[in-house]
Design a protein around this motif. Structure first.
Motif, short mmCIF file in Angstrom:
data_model
loop_
_atom_site.label_atom_id
_atom_site.label_comp_id
_atom_site.label_asym_id
_atom_site.label_seq_id
_atom_site.Cartn_x
_atom_site.Cartn_y
_atom_site.Cartn_z
N SER A 223 -4.31 64.73 -23.93
CA SER A 223 -3.07 64.49 -24.65
C SER A 223 -1.98 65.45 -24.19
CB SER A 223 -3.29 64.64 -26.15
OG SER A 223 -2.08 64.57 -26.86
N SER A 226 -0.68 64.16 -20.85
CA SER A 226 0.14 62.95 -20.96
C SER A 226 1.51 63.26 -21.55
CB SER A 226 -0.58 61.89 -21.79
OG SER A 226 -0.75 62.31 -23.13
N THR A 229 3.53 65.13 -18.86
CA THR A 229 3.84 64.16 -17.81
C THR A 229 4.99 63.26 -18.23
OG1 THR A 229 1.57 64.17 -16.96
CG2 THR A 229 2.94 62.24 -16.44
N SER A 255 0.29 67.88 -14.26
CA SER A 255 1.40 66.97 -14.57
C SER A 255 2.50 67.07 -13.52
CB SER A 255 1.97 67.29 -15.96
OG SER A 255 1.03 67.02 -16.97
#
Length: 343
Positions: A223, A226, A229, A255
């Motif tokens: 998480s 993401s 990112t 990322s």
């Protein structure tokens, strides 16, 4: 910060020359400290082999932190605590929980067990105020470490060992200015943790560019990845990602790589992987607060207080263990210690 914290001018003058009180006492002859795993349960360490070194009666110290699962920073704190315990003939009982209510229960357990001293982190100080008062009423000396530089006196602790997180953040903000940064995000992995918030607040005070806080769930690395990112994809002008822990920094590096972002990564705190990343240029620099020293001094100070009535800082000043910068220019000086898990 409240009035109990050291003055701004005094603290800023100590940024790159942290106080290392009692450094001469740090004996790196680590006798085999045994420990047991067991999640949030109490874990014992500092037993056996060095029991005769101190020449003082056996005592029990509870070290209680807000460690989250998988956070390697606390392994370094614990190694320092175990080294002091081995030297001082201390039975070290370690327990941890990131939930403040559960951490308060762990302190109560230590009180019920009638330990000789408690070392505790104050990430969420108000949630621990009542139970710390109970420890004081039971005549159990309590010292703080790592989190709580603005609150330890208010809660009645004897001593504190760590860095001033606001000053550390200000130092990082100044560093970003010197590097020509313009647009940064500050990644906070635990909402409600006052120390983490103070770090990002400090960056905002001195950084002349734009900085935005980005909240992630530090216990869920997919998480975290993401979220960072997505932010980098959304804003290509971000030139620096500031993280507040080594594992978060390493995830942020993934990322950056996957998005093709030109952002640099700066972080607080070190571990073995991070020192390697600094050497390779993946991470630009880190702010080191010497967690090994925090654990060591917390335990050793309780031994000194019990056996000789000593306390550092005169009950008025914290013992600062940071901040100091680690970058390509000096990373090799600490890399060997990081390999051993003590930096």
């Amino acid at each position: 910060m409240d009035s109990s914290a050291p003055s701004r001018s005094r603290s800023r003058s100590r940024r790159l020359a942290p106080v290392v009180a009692m450094a001469a006492a740090v004996a790196l002859t680590l006798a085999g400290c045994s420990s047991s795993s067991g999640g949030k349960k109490a874990e014992e360490g500092g037993n056996g082999a060095a029991a005769g070194k101190a020449g003082t009666p056996r005592m029990t110290v509870a070290l209680i932190t807000h460690q989250a699962p998988g956070d390697t920073f606390w392994d370094i704190v614990r190694k320092g605590a175990e080294a002091a315990a081995a030297k001082d003939n201390v039975k070290l009982v370690y327990s941890r929980d990131p939930n403040a209510g559960n951490q308060a229960n762990l302190i109560q357990n230590a009180i019920d067990q009638k330990v000789d001293g408690i070392a505790v982190t104050l990430a969420k100080p108000d949630a621990l105020k009542a139970v710390i008062a109970k420890a004081t009423a039971a005549r159990i000396p309590v010292v703080g470490l790592n989190s709580g530089v603005s609150d330890w006196q208010r809660l009645g602790l004897l001593e504190f060992f760590g860095q001033d997180e606001t000053v550390a953040g200000e130092a990082l903000g100044d560093k970003l200015n010197s590097l020509g940064a313009k647009n940064a995000v500050c990644v906070i992995q635990e909402q409600g943790n006052v120390g983490l918030t103070q770090r990002c607040d400090g960056v905002q005070k001195t950084f002349s560019g734009s900085v935005e806080n980005l909240f992630v769930n530090g216990t869920d690395m997919p998480s975290v990845k993401s979220t960072i990112t997505a932010k980098l994809k959304q804003d290509a002008s971000i030139d620096h990602v500031v993280t507040l822990g080594a594992p978060i920094a390493m995830t942020a590096a993934q990322s950056v790589s996957e998005t093709g972002s030109k952002a640099k990564i700066a972080t607080f705190d070190l571990n073995k992987e991070l020192t390697g990343a600094i050497s390779e240029g993946t991470i630009e620099f880190a702010v080191d607060q010497q967690p090994y020293l925090q654990g060591y001094l917390a335990v050793d100070s309780l031994w000194l207080y019990k056996n000789n009535g000593n306390y550092l800082g005169g009950g008025e000043q914290p013992v600062l263990t940071g901040p100091a910068f680690v970058d390509k220019s000096n990373v090799e000086a600490v890399a060997g210690f990081a390999e051993k898990g003590t930096r």
